[in-house]
Design a protein around this motif. Sequence first.
Motif, PDB file in Angstrom:
ATOM      1  N   ALA A  35      50.777  -2.672   8.995  1.00  0.00           N
ATOM      2  CA  ALA A  35      51.313  -2.635   7.646  1.00  0.00           C
ATOM      3  C   ALA A  35      50.802  -3.818   6.847  1.00  0.00           C
ATOM      4  O   ALA A  35      50.730  -4.933   7.340  1.00  0.00           O
ATOM      5  N   SER A  36      50.450  -3.571   5.589  1.00  0.00           N
ATOM      6  CA  SER A  36      49.759  -4.615   4.829  1.00  0.00           C
ATOM      7  C   SER A  36      50.684  -5.748   4.415  1.00  0.00           C
ATOM      8  O   SER A  36      50.240  -6.779   3.959  1.00  0.00           O
ATOM      9  N   VAL A  37      51.995  -5.550   4.589  1.00  0.00           N
ATOM     10  CA  VAL A  37      52.925  -6.620   4.259  1.00  0.00           C
ATOM     11  C   VAL A  37      52.934  -7.700   5.340  1.00  0.00           C
ATOM     12  O   VAL A  37      53.417  -8.792   5.148  1.00  0.00           O
ATOM     13  N   ASP A  38      52.372  -7.372   6.496  1.00  0.00           N
ATOM     14  CA  ASP A  38      52.486  -8.279   7.642  1.00  0.00           C
ATOM     15  C   ASP A  38      51.641  -9.531   7.520  1.00  0.00           C
ATOM     16  O   ASP A  38      50.570  -9.530   6.943  1.00  0.00           O
TER      17      ASP A  38
ATOM     18  N   ILE B 182      52.869   1.917  15.411  1.00  0.00           N
ATOM     19  CA  ILE B 182      51.965   0.896  14.857  1.00  0.00           C
ATOM     20  C   ILE B 182      51.949  -0.336  15.756  1.00  0.00           C
ATOM     21  O   ILE B 182      50.925  -0.983  15.945  1.00  0.00           O
ATOM     22  N   TYR B 183      53.118  -0.659  16.317  1.00  0.00           N
ATOM     23  CA  TYR B 183      53.250  -1.878  17.137  1.00  0.00           C
ATOM     24  C   TYR B 183      53.712  -1.517  18.545  1.00  0.00           C
ATOM     25  O   TYR B 183      54.874  -1.718  18.889  1.00  0.00           O
TER      26      TYR B 183
ATOM     27  N   SER C 183      56.769  -8.467  13.504  1.00  0.00           N
ATOM     28  CA  SER C 183      56.269  -7.808  12.296  1.00  0.00           C
ATOM     29  C   SER C 183      57.181  -8.036  11.087  1.00  0.00           C
ATOM     30  O   SER C 183      58.387  -7.790  11.137  1.00  0.00           O
ATOM     31  N   THR C 184      56.573  -8.477   9.993  1.00  0.00           N
ATOM     32  CA  THR C 184      57.312  -8.617   8.744  1.00  0.00           C
ATOM     33  C   THR C 184      57.748  -7.253   8.215  1.00  0.00           C
ATOM     34  O   THR C 184      58.849  -7.104   7.685  1.00  0.00           O
ATOM     35  N   ALA C 185      56.885  -6.234   8.378  1.00  0.00           N
ATOM     36  CA  ALA C 185      57.221  -4.888   7.903  1.00  0.00           C
ATOM     37  C   ALA C 185      58.431  -4.339   8.659  1.00  0.00           C
ATOM     38  O   ALA C 185      59.343  -3.771   8.057  1.00  0.00           O
TER      39      ALA C 185
ATOM     40  N   ARG D 190      53.335  -0.615   1.407  1.00  0.00           N
ATOM     41  CA  ARG D 190      52.808  -1.668   2.281  1.00  0.00           C
ATOM     42  C   ARG D 190      53.458  -1.688   3.658  1.00  0.00           C
ATOM     43  O   ARG D 190      53.144  -2.542   4.478  1.00  0.00           O
ATOM     44  N   LEU D 191      54.404  -0.770   3.887  1.00  0.00           N
ATOM     45  CA  LEU D 191      55.171  -0.834   5.131  1.00  0.00           C
ATOM     46  C   LEU D 191      54.503  -0.110   6.294  1.00  0.00           C
ATOM     47  O   LEU D 191      54.928  -0.253   7.436  1.00  0.00           O
ATOM     48  N   GLY D 192      53.473   0.676   6.004  1.00  0.00           N
ATOM     49  CA  GLY D 192      52.762   1.359   7.078  1.00  0.00           C
ATOM     50  C   GLY D 192      53.369   2.696   7.470  1.00  0.00           C
ATOM     51  O   GLY D 192      52.966   3.281   8.479  1.00  0.00           O
TER      52      GLY D 192
END
Lengths: 32, 183
Positions: free
Chosen positions: A9-12, B121-122, B131-133, B156-158
């Motif tokens: 995710a691009s926020v990371d 994703i993770y 992960s921030t998301a 932006r959260l994927g």
Amino acid sequence: MNSKNLNTASVDVPPMDAAMPPDFQTATFGLG
Amino acid sequence: VGYAGGLTGDPDYGHIGDHTEVVQIDYDTTRISYTDLLEIFWNSHDSAAWQGARQYLRAVFYQDERQQSLALASLRAAQGRTDEPVRTRVAPVRSFTLAEDYHQKYLLKGYTELAREMTRIYPRKQDFVDSTAVTRLNGYAGGYGSREQLGRDIDRLGLGPRGRRFLENLVRGRDPVNALQYI
């Protein structure tokens, strides 16, 4: 294939267990 | 989330010793300050409430002298705002031990669909926790964040189309004014 590289995710920001970026700090709270 | 503040070795949920359950945040000082975080902390709990077991302390656990000084100043300021005794503590962090996987991003895990997308994703547990998301999604799952904020975050959260739709409905659905559109 590393799905993380494709989909992160691009926020990371970089994972914290890697070298923490220089502007980052750590805070810890007990919330009850 | 994890265990901190105590001296006993290798704490876990079944053997927490003299540690406290805590949330630990790695934050970007160019975007938010320790003083800002302290303000959020003091505004998000009742500092006059009785403290029970050490496992559930309400406390600022400082990492260094600078944080200790700022935390003590915030404690004095909190005391200045109330006539009741402030029972929230300021204490050294001493150590931090990451809690077991099933405690991490607990609120998000209540929404299987969203949690599954982020796990794809993770796949590494450590990446998921860091992960921030994922952290931001955990906040939305817990009832935090506005529709306006989600509008800025959503791309932006994927998330895939299903996850996006689910999250948008979740955040929209808890807005009582907007929920009227669905009657």
